[in-house]
Design a protein around this motif. Structure first.
Motif, PDB file in Angstrom:
ATOM      1  N   LEU A   1       0.863  -1.172   0.000  1.00  0.00           N
ATOM      2  CA  LEU A   1       0.000   0.000   0.000  1.00  0.00           C
ATOM      3  C   LEU A   1       0.899   1.220   0.000  1.00  0.00           C
ATOM      4  CD1 LEU A   1      -3.097   0.733   2.128  1.00  0.00           C
ATOM      5  CD2 LEU A   1      -1.195   2.280   2.303  1.00  0.00           C
ATOM      6  N   GLN A   2       0.549   2.176  -0.831  1.00  0.00           N
ATOM      7  CA  GLN A   2       1.329   3.404  -0.893  1.00  0.00           C
ATOM      8  C   GLN A   2       0.342   4.552  -0.959  1.00  0.00           C
ATOM      9  OE1 GLN A   2       3.697   4.690  -4.293  1.00  0.00           O
ATOM     10  NE2 GLN A   2       5.201   3.205  -3.570  1.00  0.00           N
ATOM     11  N   ALA A   3       0.481   5.510  -0.084  1.00  0.00           N
ATOM     12  CA  ALA A   3      -0.466   6.614  -0.142  1.00  0.00           C
ATOM     13  C   ALA A   3       0.129   7.859   0.487  1.00  0.00           C
ATOM     14  CB  ALA A   3      -1.758   6.243   0.576  1.00  0.00           C
ATOM     15  N   MET A   4      -0.320   9.002  -0.028  1.00  0.00           N
ATOM     16  CA  MET A   4       0.105  10.276   0.543  1.00  0.00           C
ATOM     17  C   MET A   4      -0.994  10.805   1.444  1.00  0.00           C
ATOM     18  SD  MET A   4       1.935  12.428  -2.488  1.00  0.00           S
ATOM     19  CE  MET A   4       0.737  12.029  -3.735  1.00  0.00           C
ATOM     20  N   ASP A   5      -0.625  11.623   2.406  1.00  0.00           N
ATOM     21  CA  ASP A   5      -1.639  12.296   3.218  1.00  0.00           C
ATOM     22  C   ASP A   5      -2.269  13.377   2.349  1.00  0.00           C
ATOM     23  OD1 ASP A   5      -0.698  15.229   4.359  1.00  0.00           O
ATOM     24  OD2 ASP A   5       0.916  13.984   3.572  1.00  0.00           O
ATOM     25  N   SER A   6      -3.347  13.974   2.863  1.00  0.00           N
ATOM     26  CA  SER A   6      -4.105  14.917   2.033  1.00  0.00           C
ATOM     27  C   SER A   6      -3.291  16.159   1.658  1.00  0.00           C
ATOM     28  CB  SER A   6      -5.389  15.315   2.755  1.00  0.00           C
ATOM     29  OG  SER A   6      -5.062  15.863   4.006  1.00  0.00           O
ATOM     30  N   SER A   7      -2.286  16.522   2.433  1.00  0.00           N
ATOM     31  CA  SER A   7      -1.489  17.711   2.098  1.00  0.00           C
ATOM     32  C   SER A   7      -0.303  17.397   1.200  1.00  0.00           C
ATOM     33  CB  SER A   7      -0.954  18.386   3.352  1.00  0.00           C
ATOM     34  OG  SER A   7      -1.894  18.430   4.348  1.00  0.00           O
ATOM     35  N   HIS A   8      -0.120  16.114   0.881  1.00  0.00           N
ATOM     36  CA  HIS A   8       0.999  15.686   0.037  1.00  0.00           C
ATOM     37  C   HIS A   8       2.357  16.032   0.618  1.00  0.00           C
ATOM     38  CE1 HIS A   8      -1.485  15.144  -3.905  1.00  0.00           C
ATOM     39  NE2 HIS A   8      -2.053  14.629  -2.849  1.00  0.00           N
ATOM     40  N   VAL A   9       2.457  15.990   1.925  1.00  0.00           N
ATOM     41  CA  VAL A   9       3.716  16.284   2.594  1.00  0.00           C
ATOM     42  C   VAL A   9       4.369  14.977   3.032  1.00  0.00           C
ATOM     43  CG1 VAL A   9       4.649  17.259   4.717  1.00  0.00           C
ATOM     44  CG2 VAL A   9       3.093  18.600   3.335  1.00  0.00           C
ATOM     45  N   SER A  10       3.552  13.982   3.263  1.00  0.00           N
ATOM     46  CA  SER A  10       4.099  12.718   3.720  1.00  0.00           C
ATOM     47  C   SER A  10       3.557  11.570   2.875  1.00  0.00           C
ATOM     48  CB  SER A  10       3.764  12.487   5.192  1.00  0.00           C
ATOM     49  OG  SER A  10       2.387  12.287   5.349  1.00  0.00           O
ATOM     50  N   LEU A  11       4.279  10.472   2.953  1.00  0.00           N
ATOM     51  CA  LEU A  11       3.939   9.300   2.166  1.00  0.00           C
ATOM     52  C   LEU A  11       4.116   8.089   3.067  1.00  0.00           C
ATOM     53  CD1 LEU A  11       3.744   7.870  -0.767  1.00  0.00           C
ATOM     54  CD2 LEU A  11       6.219   7.819  -0.636  1.00  0.00           C
ATOM     55  N   VAL A  12       3.183   7.177   2.982  1.00  0.00           N
ATOM     56  CA  VAL A  12       3.343   5.948   3.741  1.00  0.00           C
ATOM     57  C   VAL A  12       3.433   4.799   2.754  1.00  0.00           C
ATOM     58  CG1 VAL A  12       0.842   5.807   4.114  1.00  0.00           C
ATOM     59  CG2 VAL A  12       2.366   4.465   5.543  1.00  0.00           C
ATOM     60  N   SER A  13       4.350   3.891   3.039  1.00  0.00           N
ATOM     61  CA  SER A  13       4.537   2.757   2.149  1.00  0.00           C
ATOM     62  C   SER A  13       4.595   1.486   2.981  1.00  0.00           C
ATOM     63  CB  SER A  13       5.838   2.945   1.362  1.00  0.00           C
ATOM     64  OG  SER A  13       6.137   1.763   0.677  1.00  0.00           O
ATOM     65  N   LEU A  14       3.646   0.611   2.727  1.00  0.00           N
ATOM     66  CA  LEU A  14       3.573  -0.646   3.457  1.00  0.00           C
ATOM     67  C   LEU A  14       3.902  -1.779   2.495  1.00  0.00           C
ATOM     68  CD1 LEU A  14       2.572  -2.445   5.881  1.00  0.00           C
ATOM     69  CD2 LEU A  14       0.301  -2.275   4.869  1.00  0.00           C
ATOM     70  N   VAL A  15       4.841  -2.614   2.879  1.00  0.00           N
ATOM     71  CA  VAL A  15       5.215  -3.745   2.032  1.00  0.00           C
ATOM     72  C   VAL A  15       5.115  -5.025   2.863  1.00  0.00           C
ATOM     73  CG1 VAL A  15       7.021  -4.779   0.624  1.00  0.00           C
ATOM     74  CG2 VAL A  15       6.795  -2.291   0.720  1.00  0.00           C
ATOM     75  N   LEU A  16       4.311  -5.977   2.433  1.00  0.00           N
ATOM     76  CA  LEU A  16       4.208  -7.265   3.112  1.00  0.00           C
ATOM     77  C   LEU A  16       4.535  -8.362   2.104  1.00  0.00           C
ATOM     78  CD1 LEU A  16       0.797  -6.776   5.001  1.00  0.00           C
ATOM     79  CD2 LEU A  16       3.095  -6.418   5.915  1.00  0.00           C
ATOM     80  N   HIS A  17       5.667  -9.043   2.305  1.00  0.00           N
ATOM     81  CA  HIS A  17       6.039 -10.110   1.374  1.00  0.00           C
ATOM     82  C   HIS A  17       5.282 -11.382   1.706  1.00  0.00           C
ATOM     83  CE1 HIS A  17       9.048  -7.754  -0.565  1.00  0.00           C
ATOM     84  NE2 HIS A  17       9.569  -7.408   0.606  1.00  0.00           N
ATOM     85  N   THR A  18       5.233 -12.264   0.740  1.00  0.00           N
ATOM     86  CA  THR A  18       4.454 -13.497   0.926  1.00  0.00           C
ATOM     87  C   THR A  18       4.963 -14.319   2.116  1.00  0.00           C
ATOM     88  OG1 THR A  18       5.859 -14.455  -0.766  1.00  0.00           O
ATOM     89  CG2 THR A  18       3.647 -13.809  -1.440  1.00  0.00           C
ATOM     90  N   ASP A  19       6.261 -14.233   2.433  1.00  0.00           N
ATOM     91  CA  ASP A  19       6.766 -15.067   3.541  1.00  0.00           C
ATOM     92  C   ASP A  19       6.205 -14.649   4.901  1.00  0.00           C
ATOM     93  OD1 ASP A  19       8.431 -13.718   1.732  1.00  0.00           O
ATOM     94  OD2 ASP A  19      10.109 -13.713   3.154  1.00  0.00           O
ATOM     95  N   MET A  20       5.547 -13.493   4.962  1.00  0.00           N
ATOM     96  CA  MET A  20       4.908 -13.097   6.220  1.00  0.00           C
ATOM     97  C   MET A  20       3.653 -13.923   6.494  1.00  0.00           C
ATOM     98  SD  MET A  20       4.708  -9.140   7.043  1.00  0.00           S
ATOM     99  CE  MET A  20       3.755  -9.591   8.473  1.00  0.00           C
ATOM    100  N   PHE A  21       3.098 -14.485   5.410  1.00  0.00           N
ATOM    101  CA  PHE A  21       1.797 -15.138   5.522  1.00  0.00           C
ATOM    102  C   PHE A  21       1.945 -16.648   5.657  1.00  0.00           C
ATOM    103  CE2 PHE A  21       1.312 -11.182   3.269  1.00  0.00           C
ATOM    104  CZ  PHE A  21       0.179 -10.614   3.816  1.00  0.00           C
ATOM    105  N   GLU A  22       1.024 -17.246   6.384  1.00  0.00           N
ATOM    106  CA  GLU A  22       1.004 -18.710   6.503  1.00  0.00           C
ATOM    107  C   GLU A  22       0.575 -19.312   5.176  1.00  0.00           C
ATOM    108  OE1 GLU A  22       2.527 -17.955   9.573  1.00  0.00           O
ATOM    109  OE2 GLU A  22       0.621 -16.883   9.372  1.00  0.00           O
ATOM    110  N   HIS A  23      -0.314 -18.575   4.540  1.00  0.00           N
ATOM    111  CA  HIS A  23      -0.851 -19.066   3.283  1.00  0.00           C
ATOM    112  C   HIS A  23      -1.066 -17.855   2.391  1.00  0.00           C
ATOM    113  CE1 HIS A  23      -3.712 -20.763   0.436  1.00  0.00           C
ATOM    114  NE2 HIS A  23      -4.566 -19.822   0.774  1.00  0.00           N
ATOM    115  N   PHE A  24      -0.653 -17.930   1.158  1.00  0.00           N
ATOM    116  CA  PHE A  24      -0.827 -16.782   0.264  1.00  0.00           C
ATOM    117  C   PHE A  24      -1.090 -17.276  -1.143  1.00  0.00           C
ATOM    118  CE2 PHE A  24       0.148 -13.151  -2.337  1.00  0.00           C
ATOM    119  CZ  PHE A  24      -0.197 -12.057  -1.564  1.00  0.00           C
ATOM    120  N   ARG A  25      -2.188 -16.835  -1.697  1.00  0.00           N
ATOM    121  CA  ARG A  25      -2.497 -17.252  -3.065  1.00  0.00           C
ATOM    122  C   ARG A  25      -3.055 -16.039  -3.810  1.00  0.00           C
ATOM    123  NH1 ARG A  25      -7.671 -20.897  -4.699  1.00  0.00           N
ATOM    124  NH2 ARG A  25      -7.707 -20.202  -6.854  1.00  0.00           N
ATOM    125  N   CYS A  26      -2.477 -15.749  -4.930  1.00  0.00           N
ATOM    126  CA  CYS A  26      -2.979 -14.638  -5.723  1.00  0.00           C
ATOM    127  C   CYS A  26      -2.849 -15.010  -7.189  1.00  0.00           C
ATOM    128  CB  CYS A  26      -2.188 -13.368  -5.405  1.00  0.00           C
ATOM    129  SG  CYS A  26      -2.711 -11.964  -6.378  1.00  0.00           S
TER     130      CYS A  26
END
Lengths: 334, 263
Positions: free
Chosen positions: B37-62
């Motif tokens: 997930l990547q998103a900026m706050d409403s003022s475009h001053v900050s950015l948050v980036s969340l990265v979750l790789h498949t190895d974090m999950f017990e089960h992952f199918r996409c």
């Protein structure tokens, strides 16, 4: 200045300003001569949700005190007098060249603005300021004020002793203040002040003309929130965008409540209030926090996301927030 | 379709809680490599980036990449319904209108299912430059949270300066000023409390404390925080998820643009 040639105002000729100061055209000769002066202060129109609040002062030379006491016997607490009697007495005060007077009109708009700003000024503070301005005005006219009696709403202004202490401090201890609940009945000059204040408040309401186009509803009764005529006025004159005309004190609980809780209103009034819309302005601190800042977009490269595949079935953001669904099959509409 | 199971629902809850005050609506992109997930706050001053790789999950199918347009405060409300030791399974059909969220208690005696309506968010995607940072600070995340909180008492803007001696946080406000200096120290008893500084040249930048405050809501996720800075580019405040040293599993990074001098 020759007092003989200046016609004193009367109830019928006096022009009460919407906001600001009104005062006697002349300063009493004895006051001008620098004799010790006593003055009284009283206010009118503290309670009503409609119209201005007025502060009156009346002053004269202590040397004239006995003579005035004798000739102006009827001056009393304005609340004990009929409207007619009060007008007559105001004319007599204005015509008596031994007596000086002044009235400060604080409009409903000013009360609303002062009480609803980010750092609100309380009505007591407005009252204190107006009192000080009036006294200062009399001092500016050259009067040597030594005694002042102030009528105070003790239950609202607070302890009369501490109030008089505050006033004494405001004038560097040069004036001896007496603050009492019934000062207008106890002291002739406060009684006279109360007549000036009350007459001006009544005139300002009776001759009110609205600035707002299309508003001409003058059927508001006494203007007190307890008056059914006033309640009905508040119900009739609420505007979906502007709330009330400037004649109304927006900071008063009944006016505020009507603009806020549209849901709690009885059904017959809801039609009126349904139009009143609550607006949340963007949080100011967020703007402040982002001020003078570089933007993320100055650094990272922005690209619109490419739409791939067939059009999405998901709801658009605007629809999501309004709980709207897109209907694709005509059968659902019929 | 997409289906993923995370052993600890509480981790997902902490993650969303750490984002929801900064960003209201965001697209979670799911692909065969994981979720992000990547998103900026409403003022475009900050950015948050969340990265979750498949190895974090017990089960992952996409099977096919999907975009989940999510209202984060609402997602957080649903995640609040999870038990402490529940596992969580997220499911979505390709182009589906809902995200299905299933909590299962440890012994699987209790299964709760929720559905969250998705929406179509027109978000710009951001290409984050491959930035070299000349200063990196690794420190205790709760210590960082405390410093930000203490700074906020005195003002709105905090300067973060880093030299060989240590890192210095300063604030100037209407009621006074505050300075907190942490000396570089890798040899304390508790590993979490060490302050490790790697630096090529001294740097000092100013930031809005309001946003730093939002970032520290990620503190429960990880005992350590990594701070990276370079002149004239956004600061990066990064929290690793799961194993605090394994950078592979997942991370939550916040970027905040520096304040520009008024002169």
């Amino acid at each position: 200045m020759d007092a003989e040639t200046i016609t004193p105002v009367t109830t019928s000729t006096v022009q009460v300003p919407i906001d600001g100061l009104l005062e006697s055209r002349t300063t009493p000769p004895s006051v001008r001569r620098g004799e010790a002066v006593k003055l009284g202060i009283d206010e009118a129109g503290r309670g009503p949700v409609l119209g201005a609040m007025t502060f009156g002062t009346c002053y004269w030379s202590i040397a004239d005190d006995d003579a005035i006491e004798a000739s102006q016997k009827e001056i009393d607490d304005s609340k004990q007098l009929t409207d007619e009697k009060r007008s007559k007495l105001f004319d007599r005060i204005a015509a008596d060249e031994r007596m000086g007077w002044a009235v400060e009109v604080v409009s409903a708009a000013r009360i609303s603005a002062e009480m609803l700003q980010v750092k609100p000024t309380s009505l007591n503070a407005i009252s204190f300021d107006a009192t000080c301005r009036l006294i200062q005005r009399v001092l500016d006219r050259g009067a040597d004020v030594v005694e002042a009696s102030v009528a105070a709403f003790v239950d609202t202004v607070g302890d009369p002793d501490s109030y008089s202490e505050r006033l004494t401090r405001a004038f560097d201890g040069k004036i001896k203040f007496t603050v009492a609940k019934k000062a207008d009945a106890l002291y002739k000059c406060t009684g006279a002040a109360s007549i000036c204040a009350k007459v001006c408040r009544d005139l300002s309401i009776a001759r009110w003309t609205y600035d707002e186009p299309g508003v001409d509803d003058l059927d508001f009764g006494s203007g007190y929130p307890s008056d059914p005529a006033c309640v009905a006025w508040l119900a009739r004159n609420v505007h979906g965008v502007f709330g009330y005309p400037n004649f109304c004190r927006f900071s008063w609980a009944p006016a505020k409540a009507r603009l806020r809780d549209t849901d709690t209103q009885p059904d017959d009034l809801k039609a009126q209030f349904g139009a009143v819309v609550k607006v949340d302005f963007d949080a100011k601190d967020e703007d402040d926090a982002a001020a003078n800042s570089m933007k993320i977009t100055d650094w990272a490269t922005v690209s619109k996301k490419k739409q791939t595949g067939p059009a999405k079935k998901k709801r658009k953001r605007a629809h999501f927030y309004r709980s709207l669904e897109s209907l694709t099959e005509l059968a659902e509409v019929c | 379709m997409f289906e993923a199971t995370l052993n600890k629902a509480s981790t997902l809850k902490k993650l969303i809680d750490a984002i929801k005050d900064l960003v209201t609506d965001g697209n979670i992109e799911v692909s065969e490599t994981g979720m992000n997930l990547q998103a900026m706050d409403s003022s475009h001053v900050s950015l948050v980036s969340l990265v979750l790789h498949t190895d974090m999950f017990e089960h992952f199918r996409c099977d096919r990449a999907v975009t989940l347009g999510i209202n984060l405060p609402n997602f957080a409300k649903i995640l609040k319904c999870s038990g402490n030791d529940d596992s969580v399974t997220l499911k979505a059909q390709d182009d589906g209108e809902n995200l299905s969220i299933v909590f299962e208690s440890e012994g699987q005696e209790r299964v709760s299912e929720f559905e969250l309506k998705l929406m179509d968010i027109d978000a710009e995607s951001l290409g984050i430059p491959d930035q070299e940072y000349n200063t990196t600070i690794k420190m205790s995340s709760s210590e960082f949270q405390r410093i930000v909180r203490d700074m906020t008492v005195l003002g709105d803007t905090c300067s973060i300066g880093c030299t060989k001696e240590g890192v210095k946080f300063s604030v100037h406000g209407d009621l006074g000023a505050g300075h907190i200096t942490l000396r570089s120290n890798a040899s304390v008893d508790k590993e979490d409390e060490a302050v490790e500084i790697q630096m090529e040249e001294p740097v000092e930048l100013n930031f809005a404390l309001r946003y730093l405050g939002f970032f520290t809501r990620a503190t429960p996720l990880c005992g350590r925080v990594n701070i990276s800075m370079s002149p004239d580019v956004p600061i990066v405040i990064a929290y690793h998820i799961g194993d605090k040293d394994a950078e592979g599993a997942g991370s939550l990074s916040y970027y905040l643009a520096p304040k520009i001098d008024e002169e």
